[in-house]
Design a protein around this motif. Structure first.
Motif, short mmCIF file in Angstrom:
data_model
loop_
_atom_site.label_atom_id
_atom_site.label_comp_id
_atom_site.label_asym_id
_atom_site.label_seq_id
_atom_site.Cartn_x
_atom_site.Cartn_y
_atom_site.Cartn_z
N SER A 93 -2.55 -3.96 -5.65
CA SER A 93 -1.93 -2.80 -6.16
C SER A 93 -1.76 -4.09 -7.47
O SER A 93 -1.19 -3.37 -8.72
N ALA A 94 -2.19 -5.06 -7.37
CA ALA A 94 -1.63 -5.83 -8.62
C ALA A 94 -0.53 -6.09 -8.71
O ALA A 94 -0.61 -6.22 -9.99
N THR A 95 -0.11 -5.55 -8.25
CA THR A 95 1.82 -6.30 -8.63
C THR A 95 2.53 -7.67 -7.84
O THR A 95 2.44 -7.68 -6.47
N ASN A 96 3.33 -8.04 -8.17
CA ASN A 96 3.85 -9.18 -8.12
C ASN A 96 5.26 -9.12 -7.13
O ASN A 96 5.68 -9.55 -6.58
N ALA A 97 5.17 -7.68 -7.62
CA ALA A 97 7.13 -6.88 -7.14
C ALA A 97 6.55 -5.45 -6.54
O ALA A 97 5.58 -5.00 -7.30
N TYR A 98 7.93 -4.59 -5.33
CA TYR A 98 7.67 -3.52 -5.03
C TYR A 98 7.34 -2.76 -6.52
O TYR A 98 8.83 -2.53 -7.50
N TYR A 99 7.00 -1.64 -6.42
CA TYR A 99 6.30 -1.18 -8.36
C TYR A 99 5.95 0.39 -7.59
O TYR A 99 4.20 0.33 -7.56
N PRO A 100 6.91 0.71 -7.24
CA PRO A 100 6.67 2.63 -6.30
C PRO A 100 5.76 3.32 -8.05
O PRO A 100 5.19 3.89 -7.27
N GLU A 101 6.27 2.53 -9.14
CA GLU A 101 5.19 3.97 -10.41
C GLU A 101 3.92 3.77 -9.92
O GLU A 101 3.03 4.44 -10.67
N GLY A 102 3.81 2.50 -9.74
CA GLY A 102 2.51 1.70 -10.45
C GLY A 102 1.32 2.16 -9.02
O GLY A 102 0.50 2.38 -9.49
N ILE A 103 2.18 2.21 -7.73
CA ILE A 103 1.30 2.41 -6.76
C ILE A 103 1.04 4.00 -7.09
O ILE A 103 -0.24 4.43 -6.54
N ALA A 104 1.81 5.15 -7.45
CA ALA A 104 1.93 6.27 -7.68
C ALA A 104 0.69 6.43 -9.10
O ALA A 104 -0.49 7.31 -8.69
N GLY A 105 0.70 5.72 -9.86
CA GLY A 105 -0.18 5.75 -11.04
C GLY A 105 -1.69 4.66 -10.22
O GLY A 105 -2.59 5.81 -11.16
N LEU A 106 -1.70 4.05 -9.36
CA LEU A 106 -2.99 3.77 -9.08
C LEU A 106 -3.84 4.94 -8.25
O LEU A 106 -5.14 5.50 -8.55
#
Length: 378
Positions: free
Chosen positions: A233-246
């Motif tokens: 997911s290439a995030t440094n922290a928990y980012y549920p919106e980013g996971i859904a967007g990916l």
């Protein structure tokens, strides 16, 4: 490295229920490929896309960012264990074999007055040795540090629009190389046990995107065919919106394909189109990276890239079998980076002088400047 894949396979071997519990498969909604996702718009993660073109989108698995740290801790544990074994040998075993005792720089013939040292070596030091060996075992086998050495350097997940198949490369003990039907996959946006959600949210623990492949027969107790794919997911922290967007980005790519050349400036959060040409910031190098490349992609300097290179020296780069025909005529990113849309790889090849003149012109047309394109044309 393949820490998450390794953890899942170990849980799955214990039981089907354990594998599902690890990712809370049955305790949350799973998103089908024909459903509009939970994200408002798409999310394009940086440093995890190997290549993107009209035929396939290829992404990395999670683990690259922590491999150097895991390597440093694993080496520290191994060296500590060897040091304990050496002390135990010098105080307990060497006197019995050769009649001399040693400890660090001290070395003397064994005498009866040294008996307490020998007894201490066979009791106290042996206890420390056993503890060190157990710690090393847990580090490499229990926690998955073994996946940083003597295996493929990184995982590769290729989504092919032409064949509607998903091709995955990973070590045999982490699930092995597999081909999945796209239409059967389901997205899991919270890939952790339900009981750990407060901890994940509180400490902002970064999570990957998980694609779940259900068993071929829902009533099969052995759940044949059940598997999961972990995607960075290439995030440094928990980012549920980013996971859904990916997930929405992957889904839009597979269902609709690229529909715009580049992402417009100041695109709204609800932007859901897939660009044909990705900026270099979203791309990762496809191959065995150099020290400079590690520094660039890890965004750190000195010692962590050195540990990464140490782990890399024992690893190999995974390549897709030709029999899979997974590129659908485009070509592999390592061989034709410009045609495959492997931006970072093409940039490295250009610096190294590996691009043909035609590829140089095409590279500058897609990702360069007008001045650079004019220079390449000449």
């Amino acid at each position: 490295m393949f820490g998450r894949e390794y953890e899942y396979v170990r849980a799955r071997r214990r039981s089907v229920a354990k594998g599902r519990e690890l990712l809370n498969i049955d305790g949350q909604r799973r998103w089908r490929v024909n459903e509009n996702g939970a994200a408002e718009g798409v999310f394009i993660p940086g440093r995890c896309i190997y290549a993107q073109n009209d035929a396939y989108l290829e992404l990395a698995n999670p683990g690259f960012g922590v491999q150097s740290m895991v390597t440093s801790l694993a080496l520290l544990a191994l060296l500590s264990c060897l040091f304990m074994v050496w002390i135990w040998y010098g105080l307990a075993l060497h006197p019995l074999l050769f009649g001399r005792a040693f400890f660090l720089g001290w070395n003397e013939p064994y005498e009866s007055a040294m008996l307490p040292l020998v007894i201490g070596g066979w009791t106290v030091m042996l206890f420390f040795v056993a503890g060190s060996v157990f710690f090393v075992y847990m580090m490499f086998v229990g926690l998955g540090a073994r996946t940083a050495f003597f295996c493929p350097l990184r995982g590769r997940v290729r989504f092919n629009r032409k064949t509607r198949q998903v091709y995955v490369l990973r070590p045999g003990y982490c699930g092995g190389d597999k081909v999945f039907a796209w239409d059967r996959l389901e997205a899991v946006l919270k890939p952790f046990p339900a009981r750990l959600e407060p901890k994940v949210v509180r400490y902002l623990q970064a999570q990957p995107l998980v694609l779940y492949h259900p068993p071929f027969n829902p009533d099969d107790a052995a759940a044949e065919g059940e598997d999961v794919i972990f995607i960075e997911s290439a995030t440094n922290a928990y980012y549920p919106e980013g996971i859904a967007g990916l997930w929405e980005y992957i889904r839009q790519y597979m269902e609709e394909g690229p529909s715009i050349d580049v992402i417009p400036p100041n695109a709204p959060a609800s932007f859901k189109q897939v660009p044909r040409y990705l900026p270099p910031a979203y791309s990762t190098y496809c191959g065995m990276p150099s020290y400079a490349q590690c520094r660039l992609e890890m965004e750190v300097s000195f010692y962590l890239p050195l540990y990464m290179l140490l782990a890399q020296s024992t690893c190999s780069w995974p390549c897709f079998p030709k029999a899979w025909q997974s590129d659908s005529g485009i070509g592999e990113p390592e061989e034709r980076p410009v045609q495959a849309g492997a931006v970072m790889t093409a940039m490295v090849y250009r610096v190294e002088g590996k691009l043909t003149k035609a590829d140089e012109v095409e590279f500058m047309r897609l990702w360069g400047t007008a001045a650079g394109l004019n220079k390449a044309m000449k």
